[in-house]
Design a protein around this motif. Structure first.
Motif, PDB file in Angstrom:
ATOM      1  N   PHE A 190       0.798  -1.210  -0.013  1.00 43.83           N
ATOM      2  CA  PHE A 190      -0.119   0.754  -0.241  1.00 43.83           C
ATOM      3  C   PHE A 190       0.898   0.995   0.153  1.00 43.83           C
ATOM      4  CE2 PHE A 190      -0.304  -1.523   4.191  1.00 43.83           C
ATOM      5  CZ  PHE A 190       0.362  -0.360   5.291  1.00 43.83           C
ATOM      6  N   PRO A 191       0.380   2.439  -0.602  1.00 37.51           N
ATOM      7  CA  PRO A 191       1.354   3.641  -0.477  1.00 37.51           C
ATOM      8  C   PRO A 191       1.056   4.126   0.797  1.00 37.51           C
ATOM      9  CG  PRO A 191      -0.711   4.050  -1.623  1.00 37.51           C
ATOM     10  CD  PRO A 191      -1.148   2.897  -1.302  1.00 37.51           C
ATOM     11  N   SER A 192       2.464   4.963   0.490  1.00 34.99           N
ATOM     12  CA  SER A 192       3.283   6.277   2.064  1.00 34.99           C
ATOM     13  C   SER A 192       3.843   7.381   1.074  1.00 34.99           C
ATOM     14  CB  SER A 192       4.036   5.198   2.820  1.00 34.99           C
ATOM     15  OG  SER A 192       3.368   4.456   4.005  1.00 34.99           O
ATOM     16  N   LEU A 193       2.324   8.189   2.152  1.00 36.78           N
ATOM     17  CA  LEU A 193       2.903   9.627   1.597  1.00 36.78           C
ATOM     18  C   LEU A 193       4.332   9.996   2.372  1.00 36.78           C
ATOM     19  CD1 LEU A 193       1.361  11.475   0.439  1.00 36.78           C
ATOM     20  CD2 LEU A 193       0.645  12.227   2.921  1.00 36.78           C
ATOM     21  N   HIS A 194       5.055  10.569   1.959  1.00 37.96           N
ATOM     22  CA  HIS A 194       6.180  11.079   2.644  1.00 37.96           C
ATOM     23  C   HIS A 194       5.831  12.375   3.442  1.00 37.96           C
ATOM     24  CE1 HIS A 194      10.988  11.553   3.661  1.00 37.96           C
ATOM     25  NE2 HIS A 194      10.079  12.920   2.928  1.00 37.96           N
ATOM     26  N   ASP A 195       6.109  12.651   4.440  1.00 39.55           N
ATOM     27  CA  ASP A 195       5.167  13.838   5.562  1.00 39.55           C
ATOM     28  C   ASP A 195       6.259  14.095   6.391  1.00 39.55           C
ATOM     29  OD1 ASP A 195       4.006  15.766   6.087  1.00 39.55           O
ATOM     30  OD2 ASP A 195       2.862  14.456   8.033  1.00 39.55           O
ATOM     31  N   PRO A 196       7.159  14.347   5.970  1.00 37.20           N
ATOM     32  CA  PRO A 196       8.907  14.928   7.081  1.00 37.20           C
ATOM     33  C   PRO A 196       8.084  15.002   7.970  1.00 37.20           C
ATOM     34  CG  PRO A 196       9.825  15.607   4.736  1.00 37.20           C
ATOM     35  CD  PRO A 196       7.666  14.608   4.605  1.00 37.20           C
ATOM     36  N   ARG A 197       8.068  16.998   8.209  1.00 37.80           N
ATOM     37  CA  ARG A 197       7.447  18.334   8.827  1.00 37.80           C
ATOM     38  C   ARG A 197       6.234  17.699   9.607  1.00 37.80           C
ATOM     39  NH1 ARG A 197       7.098  23.334   5.832  1.00 37.80           N
ATOM     40  NH2 ARG A 197       7.494  23.775   8.592  1.00 37.80           N
ATOM     41  N   GLY A 198       5.630  16.629   9.320  1.00 41.36           N
ATOM     42  CA  GLY A 198       4.486  16.744  10.235  1.00 41.36           C
ATOM     43  C   GLY A 198       3.156  17.569   9.443  1.00 41.36           C
ATOM     44  N   GLU A 199       2.607  17.826   8.131  1.00 42.17           N
ATOM     45  CA  GLU A 199       2.012  18.551   7.658  1.00 42.17           C
ATOM     46  C   GLU A 199       0.920  17.435   8.022  1.00 42.17           C
ATOM     47  OE1 GLU A 199       4.166  19.741   4.539  1.00 42.17           O
ATOM     48  OE2 GLU A 199       5.195  21.700   5.873  1.00 42.17           O
ATOM     49  N   VAL A 200       0.387  16.407   7.374  1.00 41.84           N
ATOM     50  CA  VAL A 200      -1.033  15.882   7.873  1.00 41.84           C
ATOM     51  C   VAL A 200      -1.026  15.555   9.136  1.00 41.84           C
ATOM     52  CG1 VAL A 200      -1.598  13.641   6.949  1.00 41.84           C
ATOM     53  CG2 VAL A 200      -0.180  14.695   5.098  1.00 41.84           C
TER      54      VAL A 200
END
Length: 191
Positions: A132-142
């Motif tokens: 399954f896909p993973s969103l890259h969110d290094p700053r924790g915006e989600v």
């Protein structure tokens, strides 16, 4: 003496997977951290559910992603990091459940947080055979978008019903049994 030992233990639990001072300020100034939550989480009654916030970003493979792609399906959104030991247990179990339910109107989305180097995240996904896909969110915006829910505890899992409303929230590692039970409940709604 006993109180001091309990306070020390509680402090250690709250900082187990703490990330440091560059964490995004979410949920009353908290940082991304591993916390001991309630394993069964919280399933929200349908009449009390609120719409999930919209979010977007890039998947680990570089493709753009919008949360509107989840519309109409039951969705499992899992906040994880390769640096988090409980994620190494939970994520392969999520893959097993995903393989069983992906053709039943269920989508899984990983949200990789606090991972400045995408290579670590991609190695984690490759090592465990995650499809399954993973969103890259290094700053924790989600996680910030989900500020009304405790997505700053890693791992955290938020489940959405078919109407895109937050239906369940887990602030700890989710057992396969609990994940399947909640999915069964959400799939049965309106069926």
């Amino acid at each position: 003496m006993r109180r001091a030992a309990l306070a020390l233990l509680a402090g250690a639990l709250l900082t187990g997977c703490s990330t440091g001072s560059d964490a995004v300020d979410v949920n009353n100034g908290g940082e991304f951290r591993y916390v001991a939550g309630t394993p069964r989480g919280e399933v929200i009654p349908p009449e009390e559910r609120a719409s999930a916030p919209e979010f977007s970003g890039n998947l680990l493979d570089g493709e753009p992603f919008s949360s509107t792609a989840l519309d109409g399906d039951v969705s499992v959104i899992n906040f994880w990091g390769s640096w988090c030991p409980p994620c190494r247990v939970e994520t392969p179990e999520f893959q097993e459940v995903y393989a069983d339910v992906r053709d039943q109107g269920v989508q899984f989305l990983g949200i990789n947080v606090k991972e400045t180097d995408e290579q670590f995240a991609q190695a984690f996904v490759d090592n465990f055979g995650i499809e399954f896909p993973s969103l890259h969110d290094p700053r924790g915006e989600v996680a910030l978008a989900f500020r009304d829910y405790p997505a700053n505890a890693i791992p955290s899992t938020i489940m959405l019903d078919r109407q895109g409303r937050v239906a369940a929230v887990y602030t700890a590692e989710v057992s396969q049994e609990d994940l399947r039970a909640t999915l069964d409940l959400l799939l049965a709604e309106g069926a």
